[in-house]
Scaffold this motif. Structure first.
Motif, PDB file in Angstrom:
ATOM      1  N   LEU A   1       0.811  -1.216   0.000  1.00 24.56           N
ATOM      2  CA  LEU A   1       0.000   0.000   0.000  1.00 24.56           C
ATOM      3  C   LEU A   1       0.847   1.270   0.000  1.00 24.56           C
ATOM      4  N   GLN A   2       2.165   1.111  -0.002  1.00 23.15           N
ATOM      5  CA  GLN A   2       3.040   2.280   0.046  1.00 23.15           C
ATOM      6  C   GLN A   2       2.756   3.197  -1.138  1.00 23.15           C
ATOM      7  N   GLY A   3       2.522   4.454  -0.841  1.00 23.44           N
ATOM      8  CA  GLY A   3       2.240   5.445  -1.872  1.00 23.44           C
ATOM      9  C   GLY A   3       0.784   5.498  -2.296  1.00 23.44           C
ATOM     10  N   ALA A   4      -0.040   4.611  -1.761  1.00 19.79           N
ATOM     11  CA  ALA A   4      -1.456   4.589  -2.137  1.00 19.79           C
ATOM     12  C   ALA A   4      -2.201   5.736  -1.460  1.00 19.79           C
ATOM     13  N   ASN A   5      -3.293   6.134  -2.048  1.00 23.67           N
ATOM     14  CA  ASN A   5      -4.128   7.203  -1.519  1.00 23.67           C
ATOM     15  C   ASN A   5      -4.860   6.688  -0.276  1.00 23.67           C
ATOM     16  N   PRO A   6      -4.657   7.329   0.892  1.00 26.21           N
ATOM     17  CA  PRO A   6      -5.297   6.863   2.120  1.00 26.21           C
ATOM     18  C   PRO A   6      -6.821   6.795   2.030  1.00 26.21           C
ATOM     19  N   ASP A   7      -7.444   7.747   1.338  1.00 27.73           N
ATOM     20  CA  ASP A   7      -8.900   7.740   1.200  1.00 27.73           C
ATOM     21  C   ASP A   7      -9.371   6.514   0.427  1.00 27.73           C
ATOM     22  N   LYS A   8      -8.612   6.136  -0.594  1.00 29.38           N
ATOM     23  CA  LYS A   8      -8.978   4.937  -1.373  1.00 29.38           C
ATOM     24  C   LYS A   8      -8.845   3.680  -0.518  1.00 29.38           C
ATOM     25  N   ILE A   9      -7.783   3.625   0.308  1.00 30.88           N
ATOM     26  CA  ILE A   9      -7.580   2.454   1.172  1.00 30.88           C
ATOM     27  C   ILE A   9      -8.770   2.311   2.122  1.00 30.88           C
ATOM     28  N   ILE A  10      -9.164   3.424   2.761  1.00 26.98           N
ATOM     29  CA  ILE A  10     -10.296   3.396   3.693  1.00 26.98           C
ATOM     30  C   ILE A  10     -11.573   2.993   2.972  1.00 26.98           C
ATOM     31  N   GLU A  11     -11.761   3.509   1.779  1.00 22.76           N
ATOM     32  CA  GLU A  11     -12.959   3.176   1.000  1.00 22.76           C
ATOM     33  C   GLU A  11     -12.991   1.685   0.686  1.00 22.76           C
ATOM     34  N   GLU A  12     -11.833   1.111   0.336  1.00 22.59           N
ATOM     35  CA  GLU A  12     -11.775  -0.323   0.040  1.00 22.59           C
ATOM     36  C   GLU A  12     -12.050  -1.157   1.289  1.00 22.59           C
ATOM     37  N   LEU A  13     -11.570  -0.685   2.441  1.00 23.00           N
ATOM     38  CA  LEU A  13     -11.774  -1.439   3.672  1.00 23.00           C
ATOM     39  C   LEU A  13     -13.216  -1.352   4.160  1.00 23.00           C
ATOM     40  N   ARG A  14     -13.798  -0.177   4.064  1.00 27.00           N
ATOM     41  CA  ARG A  14     -15.140   0.049   4.591  1.00 27.00           C
ATOM     42  C   ARG A  14     -16.226  -0.184   3.554  1.00 27.00           C
ATOM     43  N   GLY A  15     -15.871  -0.047   2.309  1.00 23.65           N
ATOM     44  CA  GLY A  15     -16.885  -0.079   1.255  1.00 23.65           C
ATOM     45  C   GLY A  15     -17.363   1.338   1.018  1.00 23.65           C
ATOM     46  N   LYS A  16     -17.980   1.557  -0.110  1.00 27.59           N
ATOM     47  CA  LYS A  16     -18.482   2.898  -0.431  1.00 27.59           C
ATOM     48  C   LYS A  16     -19.639   3.223   0.506  1.00 27.59           C
ATOM     49  N   SER A  17     -19.800   4.514   0.770  1.00 26.84           N
ATOM     50  CA  SER A  17     -20.853   4.940   1.724  1.00 26.84           C
ATOM     51  C   SER A  17     -22.249   4.553   1.246  1.00 26.84           C
ATOM     52  N   ASP A  18     -22.456   4.445  -0.068  1.00 25.76           N
ATOM     53  CA  ASP A  18     -23.789   4.047  -0.564  1.00 25.76           C
ATOM     54  C   ASP A  18     -24.007   2.537  -0.486  1.00 25.76           C
ATOM     55  N   ASP A  19     -22.923   1.765  -0.128  1.00 23.54           N
ATOM     56  CA  ASP A  19     -23.045   0.318   0.014  1.00 23.54           C
ATOM     57  C   ASP A  19     -23.584  -0.078   1.388  1.00 23.54           C
TER      58      ASP A  19
END
Length: 80
Positions: free
Chosen positions: A59-77
């Motif tokens: 995950l080095q260099g990855a966008n933190p917001d994208k990582i959180i979104e992948e872990l939690r799922g999209k808010s509409d999910d």
């Protein structure tokens, strides 16, 4: 001169604690050489914090917001 108690305890004089930077809760080590005993402050090995990142190295260099979104799922999910 310190005296050993009936429980085998001894009070380490303040000047010795000061020299060794020993305080309450610190661990000490006894080293025996012939009929002499040496008191040493126990050194703790520094553990490398890097070993805990082993699974996250991809995950080095990855966008933190994208990582959180992948872990939690999209808010509409999220189902209510």
């Amino acid at each position: 001169m310190p005296i050993i108690s009936s429980e085998g305890q001894i009070l380490i004089p303040k000047f010795v604690r000061d020299v060794l930077s020993i305080s309450s809760g610190d661990e000490v080590d006894f080293q025996i050489s012939g009929n002499q005993v040496f008191l040493c402050k126990k050194k703790h090995k520094k553990k490398s914090f890097r070993k805990y990142f082993g699974d996250l190295s991809n995950l080095q260099g990855a966008n933190p917001d994208k990582i959180i979104e992948e872990l939690r799922g999209k808010s509409d999910d999220i189902s209510s």
